[in-house]
Design an enzyme around this catalytic site. Structure first.
Site, PDB file in Angstrom:
ATOM      1  N   ASP A  29       0.852  -1.189   0.000  1.00 16.39           N
ATOM      2  CA  ASP A  29       0.000   0.000   0.000  1.00 16.39           C
ATOM      3  C   ASP A  29       0.891   1.244   0.000  1.00 16.39           C
ATOM      4  O   ASP A  29       1.474   1.588   1.016  1.00 16.39           O
ATOM      5  CB  ASP A  29      -0.863  -0.080   1.276  1.00 16.39           C
ATOM      6  CG  ASP A  29      -1.739   1.138   1.478  1.00 16.39           C
ATOM      7  OD1 ASP A  29      -1.861   1.945   0.539  1.00 16.39           O
ATOM      8  OD2 ASP A  29      -2.296   1.255   2.588  1.00 16.39           O
ATOM      9  N   ASP A  37      -2.048  -1.097  -3.780  1.00 18.35           N
ATOM     10  CA  ASP A  37      -2.226  -0.341  -5.023  1.00 18.35           C
ATOM     11  C   ASP A  37      -1.095  -0.630  -6.010  1.00 18.35           C
ATOM     12  O   ASP A  37      -0.123  -1.309  -5.679  1.00 18.35           O
ATOM     13  CB  ASP A  37      -2.337   1.161  -4.717  1.00 18.35           C
ATOM     14  CG  ASP A  37      -1.365   1.610  -3.640  1.00 18.35           C
ATOM     15  OD1 ASP A  37      -0.208   1.194  -3.716  1.00 18.35           O
ATOM     16  OD2 ASP A  37      -1.775   2.346  -2.708  1.00 18.35           O
ATOM     17  N   ASP A 214      -9.518 -16.954 -15.298  1.00 13.12           N
ATOM     18  CA  ASP A 214     -10.342 -17.287 -14.140  1.00 13.12           C
ATOM     19  C   ASP A 214     -11.433 -18.282 -14.525  1.00 13.12           C
ATOM     20  O   ASP A 214     -12.084 -18.118 -15.566  1.00 13.12           O
ATOM     21  CB  ASP A 214     -10.984 -15.982 -13.632  1.00 13.12           C
ATOM     22  CG  ASP A 214     -11.683 -16.151 -12.307  1.00 13.12           C
ATOM     23  OD1 ASP A 214     -11.028 -16.506 -11.331  1.00 13.12           O
ATOM     24  OD2 ASP A 214     -12.915 -15.910 -12.259  1.00 13.12           O
ATOM     25  N   GLU A 277      -7.039 -21.538 -14.869  1.00 12.62           N
ATOM     26  CA  GLU A 277      -7.494 -21.877 -13.520  1.00 12.62           C
ATOM     27  C   GLU A 277      -8.693 -22.798 -13.732  1.00 12.62           C
ATOM     28  O   GLU A 277      -9.824 -22.348 -13.906  1.00 12.62           O
ATOM     29  CB  GLU A 277      -7.930 -20.646 -12.718  1.00 12.62           C
ATOM     30  CG  GLU A 277      -8.226 -21.014 -11.274  1.00 12.62           C
ATOM     31  CD  GLU A 277      -9.533 -20.512 -10.694  1.00 12.62           C
ATOM     32  OE1 GLU A 277      -9.730 -20.623  -9.478  1.00 12.62           O
ATOM     33  OE2 GLU A 277     -10.407 -20.022 -11.452  1.00 12.62           O
TER      34      GLU A 277
END
Ligand code: GLC
Length: 553
Positions: A29, A37, A214, A277
């Site tokens: 962060d 981020d 995904d 995946e």
């Protein structure tokens, strides 16, 4: 079928690559708002490079209402404003490339967010409209159109009327295999195909090297959407047997999509990759995903789930390597990711104990000392195997699963959707500790998931200059893996001291892991190159205590 198909015209970096998973919300962060981020990732590129990894995979970084931590994408062509901007993203890719690391991003093609403009347009347009045809809307009086259960619990169908506010939508439903905020796309619609080809080009043009796909086994559903004979409750007593099987998963039609995408990637270069995946447990069905004109890698989840059971570990290694060899693809090893209990904690239970529901403060707790030993040993053994290997952020710090998260802090939709019965995955997603300051380890005063009291003691700062740290072990291991060429080697089993001591040769190196309860002695296997545990050597005999592993040569 021939034994080995060659892919000699490919840049083969991915065949033996070590790839580090960045979960952006929890990695680093930079602005102290409690949420990771893109600038945070940029700040740690040298740290990542110090691990000798070949690439990073970044979990979803797109604008998203975060109903499923970014796996509900509201805009496929931008960066979540909480994480930064497209310019930051470009800087990240450039910075990684300058350091010789590639960048994979997470492609979420099974569903969008319900806030995506297409789903909003579908709700606004009536049924029978082209807008609705991009998703899976169905009519059924009173009851959902079939008995499918969502992976996070509850029915996989939700009524349309409360969302659209249109009386004419009574008895209309839309499909969501995950949360209701994640409507499934209709992959029979050519517009959906065109949209994702455009998506691939958008990010390839920005320089990304590939995509982790995904739920790659979920895009196409069985013709006619027949009932699932396993029933709707994915978290019933026999949950392990139920998730990821049935008419919504691993349908043959998905492969056409990957062939289509491979062609788009080829326009940019054979070195760009797709990673499946796919929670598919039949090794030969999983190998279909990595056929030459489809994907390059598919996570070996069967291995991840093999546990501390030597016979099972060996069997899965053999069956997956055999199946992949038939299509000319290496195996992709992984022990942890953002969806499973971190492996040192998994190995702290009796072999065979399932942690699929996550761990809460009132559940049985792992024996962490044992889990750490076994986890480290299994990591070393796994990274010695030929093929590519993934690591999940924080495992290089030896982070355990956080098992005492307050229930009110939990964010995983599974916890909500199962009426607070299945804890879910938050314990693996707690922000990483960077600094040795218990009041602020790097995510400010309010990390988006609370960190345990002792988190600072695991921090990178504490471990940085300690040669006995987990971090030093991972750095040594990955560097050595490269210099010994283990990723591109081959595997031959050797006689162990017992069935519970696995010994294998990969090129000039011998891998050993002692999964028995007793000390094992091995003669004539060389000297210790790196070890997890107190492995010693004297007079040509290597002594491997229980729960230890080593590379010898
Ligand atoms: C994949 C992701 C997981 C997510 C799900 C739905 O399994 O890894 O985190 O919840 O897909 O997108």
């Amino acid at each position: 079928m021939s034994d080995q198909v060659t892919r000699s015209d490919w840049d083969q970096w991915w065949r033996h690559a070590v790839i580090y998973q960045v979960y952006p919300r929890s990695f680093n962060d930079a602005n102290g708002d409690g949420v990771g981020d893109i600038r945070g990732i940029i700040e740690r590129l040298d740290y990542l490079k110090s691990l000798s990894i070949d690439a990073i995979w970044i979990s979803p970084h797109y604008p998203s209402p975060q109903a499923d931590t970014g796996y509900d994408v509201a805009d496929y062509h931008d960066v979540n404003p909480e994480y930064g901007t497209l310019e930051d993203f470009d800087e990240l890719v450039a910075g990684a490339h300058e350091r010789g690391m590639r960048v994979l991003i997470d492609l979420v093609p099974n569903h969008s967010s319900d806030q995506h403009e297409w789903f909003q347009a579908a709700l606004a347009a009536g049924h029978g409209s082209p807008e609705r045809d991009r998703y899976m809307f169905r009519y059924s009086e009173g009851e959902p159109p079939n008995n499918w259960g969502a992976a996070f619990g509850g029915s996989a169908w939700s009524p349309v009327e409360p969302l659209s506010g249109k009386a004419e939508d009574r008895d209309w439903w839309y499909l969501h295999m995950f949360a209701p905020e994640q409507p499934d796309f209709n992959w029979e619609n050519p517009e959906v195909h065109e949209f994702f080809r455009g998506y691939l080009r958008f990010w390839l043009d920005r320089g990304v090297d590939g995509f982790r796909v995904d739920v790659a086994h979920g895009l196409v559903k069985a013709e006619g959407l027949p009932d699932d004979n396993r029933g709707p409750d994915k978290w019933a007593a026999d949950a392990d047997a139920q998730i990821d099987h049935g008419p919504a998963w691993d349908q043959d039609g998905v492969h056409e999509i990957y062939r289509e995408w491979r062609e788009v990637l080829n326009e940019y270069g054979r070195d760009r990759i797709l990673v499946a995946e796919a929670w598919v447990y039949d090794p030969s069905r999983l190998a279909d995903y990595v056929r030459e004109e489809e994907m390059s890698q598919a996570f070996n989840f069967e291995y991840l789930e093999a546990g501390w059971l030597p016979g099972r570990v060996r069997e899965v290694i053999d069956s997956t390597m055999g199946a992949n060899a038939r299509v000319g693809a290496p195996v992709t090893w992984v022990l942890s990711n953002h969806d499973v209990v971190r492996h040192p904690s998994r190995f702290g239970f009796e072999p065979g104990y399932s942690t699929k529901s996550g761990i809460g403060f009132d559940d049985p707790q792992p024996d962490l000392e044992l889990g750490m030993q076994r986890g480290k040993a299994m990591t070393l053994f796994t990274f010695g195997l030929p093929g590519s290997a993934y690591l999940y952020q924080g495992e290089e710090l030896g982070l355990p699963e956080v098992t005492d998260l307050p229930d009110e802090a939990r964010q995983d939709p599974t916890w909500l959707r199962t009426n607070h019965t299945v804890r879910g995955r938050d314990g693996a997603r707690v922000p990483l500790p960077w600094r040795n300051d218990p009041k602020d380890t790097g995510f400010g005063q309010n990390p988006w998931l609370p960190q345990p009291q002792d988190w600072a003691s695991y921090s990178a700062e504490v471990q940085e200059n300690d040669p006995d740290s987990f971090l030093a072990f991972y750095r040594d291991m990955i560097r050595l893996r490269g210099s010994l060429g283990l990723g591109s080697g081959s595997l031959e089993w050797l006689e162990g001291a017992s069935d519970e001591v696995l010994v294998a040769r990969n090129g000039q190196t011998v891998l050993v892991i002692n999964m028995s309860g007793e000390v094992a002695e091995l003669a004539g296997v060389g000297s210790v190159l790196i070890a997890a545990g107190e492995v010693t050597e004297s007079g040509g005999v290597v002594t491997v205590p229980a729960n230890a592993a080593a590379w010898l040569g």
